[in-house]
Enzyme design. Structure first.
Site, PDB file in Angstrom:
ATOM      1  N   GLY A 233       0.654  -1.220   0.012  1.00 65.95           N
ATOM      2  CA  GLY A 233       0.071  -0.141   0.069  1.00 65.95           C
ATOM      3  C   GLY A 233       0.820   1.263  -0.139  1.00 65.95           C
ATOM      4  O   GLY A 233       0.277   2.209   0.064  1.00 65.95           O
ATOM      5  N   GLU A 268       4.249  -6.650   2.119  1.00 67.67           N
ATOM      6  CA  GLU A 268       3.863  -7.056   0.521  1.00 67.67           C
ATOM      7  C   GLU A 268       4.072  -5.717  -0.379  1.00 67.67           C
ATOM      8  O   GLU A 268       2.814  -5.457  -0.845  1.00 67.67           O
ATOM      9  CB  GLU A 268       2.546  -7.669   0.592  1.00 67.67           C
ATOM     10  N   PRO A 269       4.907  -5.089  -0.632  1.00 65.41           N
ATOM     11  CA  PRO A 269       4.873  -3.923  -1.269  1.00 65.41           C
ATOM     12  C   PRO A 269       4.766  -4.409  -2.764  1.00 65.41           C
ATOM     13  O   PRO A 269       5.460  -5.201  -3.186  1.00 65.41           O
ATOM     14  CB  PRO A 269       6.171  -3.319  -1.303  1.00 65.41           C
ATOM     15  N   GLY A 270       4.024  -3.560  -3.559  1.00 63.24           N
ATOM     16  CA  GLY A 270       3.916  -3.833  -5.234  1.00 63.24           C
ATOM     17  C   GLY A 270       4.112  -2.545  -5.908  1.00 63.24           C
ATOM     18  O   GLY A 270       5.103  -2.607  -6.316  1.00 63.24           O
ATOM     19  N   ARG A 271       3.231  -1.740  -5.772  1.00 62.02           N
ATOM     20  CA  ARG A 271       3.381  -0.439  -6.489  1.00 62.02           C
ATOM     21  C   ARG A 271       4.381   0.404  -6.303  1.00 62.02           C
ATOM     22  O   ARG A 271       5.438   0.902  -7.081  1.00 62.02           O
ATOM     23  CB  ARG A 271       2.180   0.309  -6.235  1.00 62.02           C
ATOM     24  N   ARG A 307      -5.889   1.777 -15.702  1.00 66.29           N
ATOM     25  CA  ARG A 307      -6.130   2.609 -14.576  1.00 66.29           C
ATOM     26  C   ARG A 307      -6.757   3.870 -14.715  1.00 66.29           C
ATOM     27  O   ARG A 307      -7.740   4.352 -13.924  1.00 66.29           O
ATOM     28  CB  ARG A 307      -4.631   2.775 -13.898  1.00 66.29           C
ATOM     29  N   CYS A 343     -13.118   1.249 -28.550  1.00 66.42           N
ATOM     30  CA  CYS A 343     -14.404   1.699 -28.704  1.00 66.42           C
ATOM     31  C   CYS A 343     -15.164   1.767 -27.508  1.00 66.42           C
ATOM     32  O   CYS A 343     -16.104   1.175 -26.964  1.00 66.42           O
ATOM     33  CB  CYS A 343     -15.258   0.956 -29.765  1.00 66.42           C
ATOM     34  N   GLU A 344     -14.887   2.880 -26.527  1.00 66.76           N
ATOM     35  CA  GLU A 344     -15.373   3.175 -25.384  1.00 66.76           C
ATOM     36  C   GLU A 344     -15.072   4.620 -25.006  1.00 66.76           C
ATOM     37  O   GLU A 344     -13.955   4.956 -25.049  1.00 66.76           O
ATOM     38  CB  GLU A 344     -14.564   2.392 -24.233  1.00 66.76           C
ATOM     39  N   TYR A 372       0.570  -2.330 -12.093  1.00 69.41           N
ATOM     40  CA  TYR A 372      -1.058  -2.598 -12.640  1.00 69.41           C
ATOM     41  C   TYR A 372      -1.180  -2.012 -14.119  1.00 69.41           C
ATOM     42  O   TYR A 372      -2.249  -1.482 -14.338  1.00 69.41           O
ATOM     43  CB  TYR A 372      -1.964  -1.969 -11.609  1.00 69.41           C
TER      44      TYR A 372
HETATM   45  N1  LLP Z   1      -1.195  -7.131  -0.386  1.00 68.40           N
HETATM   46  C1  LLP Z   1      -2.399  -7.412  -0.721  1.00 68.40           C
HETATM   47  C2  LLP Z   1      -3.186  -8.256   0.061  1.00 68.40           C
HETATM   48  C3  LLP Z   1      -2.961  -6.930  -1.758  1.00 68.40           C
HETATM   49  O1  LLP Z   1      -4.445  -7.053  -1.959  1.00 68.40           O
HETATM   50  C4  LLP Z   1      -2.230  -5.693  -2.422  1.00 68.40           C
HETATM   51  C5  LLP Z   1      -2.973  -5.096  -3.487  1.00 68.40           C
HETATM   52  C6  LLP Z   1      -0.946  -5.481  -2.225  1.00 68.40           C
HETATM   53  C7  LLP Z   1      -0.464  -6.473  -0.930  1.00 68.40           C
HETATM   54  C8  LLP Z   1      -0.119  -4.837  -2.946  1.00 68.40           C
HETATM   55  O2  LLP Z   1      -0.516  -3.303  -2.778  1.00 68.40           O
HETATM   56  P1  LLP Z   1       0.556  -2.110  -3.238  1.00 68.40           P
HETATM   57  O3  LLP Z   1       1.883  -2.271  -2.630  1.00 68.40           O
HETATM   58  O4  LLP Z   1       0.720  -2.453  -4.851  1.00 68.40           O
HETATM   59  O5  LLP Z   1      -0.274  -0.825  -3.106  1.00 68.40           O
HETATM   60  N2  LLP Z   1      -5.428  -2.330  -9.439  1.00 68.40           N
HETATM   61  C9  LLP Z   1      -5.311  -1.339  -8.402  1.00 68.40           C
HETATM   62  C10 LLP Z   1      -4.589  -1.681  -7.285  1.00 68.40           C
HETATM   63  C11 LLP Z   1      -5.222  -2.872  -6.574  1.00 68.40           C
HETATM   64  C12 LLP Z   1      -4.533  -3.252  -5.451  1.00 68.40           C
HETATM   65  C13 LLP Z   1      -4.799  -4.683  -4.862  1.00 68.40           C
HETATM   66  N3  LLP Z   1      -4.064  -5.158  -3.736  1.00 68.40           N
HETATM   67  C14 LLP Z   1      -4.582  -0.089  -9.086  1.00 68.40           C
HETATM   68  O6  LLP Z   1      -4.080  -0.119 -10.359  1.00 68.40           O
HETATM   69  O7  LLP Z   1      -4.375   0.968  -8.529  1.00 68.40           O
END
Ligand code: LLP
Length: 415
Positions: A233, A268-271, A307, A343-344, A372
């Site tokens: 997050g 659990e970092p993603g973004r 997005r 086409c949207e 994402y």
């Molecule tokens: N852990 C869990 C359980 C999650 O559900 C998520 C994201 C993460 C970690 C990673 O979160 P981050 O660090 O990336 O914020 N498609 C959307 C984001 C959906 C996120 C879903 N869960 C977007 O493009 O903003």
């Protein structure tokens, strides 16, 4: 240095974006290895005082080449489907470094995870616990699981990506988690050894995470745990004017709440690791005037980057090359809507952007598309999905080829 503007043009490390577009075609995803690594280190360093285990969230970018780069830095992985688990394993992740979350894992997915020896399964309902107990009993094994608790905390973010509120579908509520922990002996084949929270993505402040931790900490007095997983997050600056707290600012607020703990911490970092390591490159197809603005139609769309259409998300867009301007234009005349060919009406990548004069064939770069972006890409309108390249200094490596029209019908040839 990852993406930079030098000599009137955008570059990724030592590769000119326009050369990459010529070589690999557009739309094209371009990733900077240096930025990916720097981001990993920034988050890992921030949480080093907590000795946190880092599990990169595969849903933000599932390309195996990126997963391998992160694995080599010591990352574990957060997966949410059998498919993501398969990808992480194929990328060489040690099974014990994988955490498996998700609100609706099927029995087959749970069996796959247990048979592969996934490190943790983050359980999201009492019924899922029953299924896991059956699976583990049938194999005479004891599986480590964590309860994903819904802490009933509203995150400060877009409602589509908030997951910790009481009405959201995620997790087990605190009262039910309490009762499960008090009756842990009902699950002899499950080692309920962790708690998990994730209140949302793109969190504007650490406050919600701190509140969520405070809400679930009393649960650790009912039943000993070995690990507290705080989810992901950490936010990313999508607009040049955005200022969000760094991962270190999150860690700083979280550390005092977790002092004197006897369990380990996972994140659990993603973004925060993948977003600004990637950009989407597109070529201008047509330009037409509309009400004093310009509609710039490019060859990338919501099928490459959904997005903006899905969350009204802002992605910064620039012209790849700044050519010589022959006319002086007022800002109002430079305003452009960058749109795709799908086409949207929602197929808009950016509205009301101030850009230099663009001509057919010019390239634009859409920033912060590493998270994402490709992982949410689709074949809508039967558009083949784009290629992806990984830049390492002056070297560009194709890490996923562009889909072909044949690929679009390949799976229909089965019957
Ligand atoms: N852990 C869990 C359980 C999650 O559900 C998520 C994201 C993460 C970690 C990673 O979160 P981050 O660090 O990336 O914020 N498609 C959307 C984001 C959906 C996120 C879903 N869960 C977007 O493009 O903003």
């Amino acid at each position: 240095m990852s993406f930079h503007f030098t000599d009137q043009a955008w570059w990724c490390e030592d590769c000119a974006i326009s050369d990459l577009a010529d070589q690999f075609g557009t739309p094209l995803y371009v990733y900077s290895r240096a930025q990916l690594e720097a981001n990993y280190r920034r988050v890992a360093d921030a949480f080093a005082p907590l000795n946190a285990h880092l599990h990169f969230s595969v849903k933000s970018n599932a390309n195996g080449a990126l997963l391998r780069v992160l694995r080599d830095l010591g990352s574990g992985f957060d997966v949410v489907s059998g498919g993501e688990l398969f990808r992480a394993l194929k990328a060489g992740a040690a099974p014990a470094t994988i955490v498996f979350a998700g609100v609706g894992k099927t029995r087959a997915e749970l069996e796959y995870a247990i048979d592969q020896g996934a490190g943790w399964i983050n359980v999201e309902s009492a019924q899922e616990l029953d299924v896991l107990e059956e699976i583990a009993a049938a194999r005479s094994c004891r599986s480590s699981i964590a309860l994903r608790v819904n802490p009933s905390v509203e995150a400060d973010t877009h409602h589509h990506i908030a997951t910790g509120g009481h009405r959201s579908k995620f997790g087990i509520d605190v009262a039910e988690a309490r009762s499960i922990l008090q009756n842990a002996n009902r699950y002899p084949h499950l080692d309920i050894a962790g708690l998990h929270i994730h209140i949302g993505s793109q969190l504007a402040t650490p406050d919600g995470t701190v509140a969520a931790i405070e809400r679930i900490l009393p649960l650790t007095e009912l039943h000993p745990i070995r690990c507290l997983d705080l989810g992901g997050g950490f936010p990313v600056a999508y607009r040049p004017t955005d200022h969000f707290p760094e991962p270190a600012a999150f860690a700083e607020k979280i550390i005092p709440v977790l002092k004197d703990r006897s369990f380990e911490i996972a994140i659990e970092p993603g973004r925060s690791i993948s977003a600004d390591a990637g950009a989407l490159i597109a070529t201008v197809q047509y330009i037409k005037p509309r009400d004093g603005r310009r509609i710039v139609v490019v060859d990338a769309s919501m099928t490459e980057l959904i997005r903006p259409a899905l969350y009204e998300a802002y992605h910064h867009i620039e012209a790849v090359n700044r050519g010589e301007e022959t006319t002086e234009l007022a800002d109002t005349d430079r305003r452009s809507d960058i749109v795709g060919p799908v086409c949207e009406s929602a197929d808009v990548l950016g509205t009301d952007r101030v850009l230099p004069i663009l001509r057919r064939g010019d390239r634009v770069i859409v920033f912060n598309a590493g998270a994402y972006g490709m992982s949410m890409a689709s074949n809508y309108n039967s558009r083949p999905r784009p290629a992806e390249v990984l830049i390492d200094g002056a070297t560009a490596r194709l890490i996923r080829r562009r889909e072909t029209r044949e690929d679009l019908i390949e799976l229909e040839n089965a019957g």
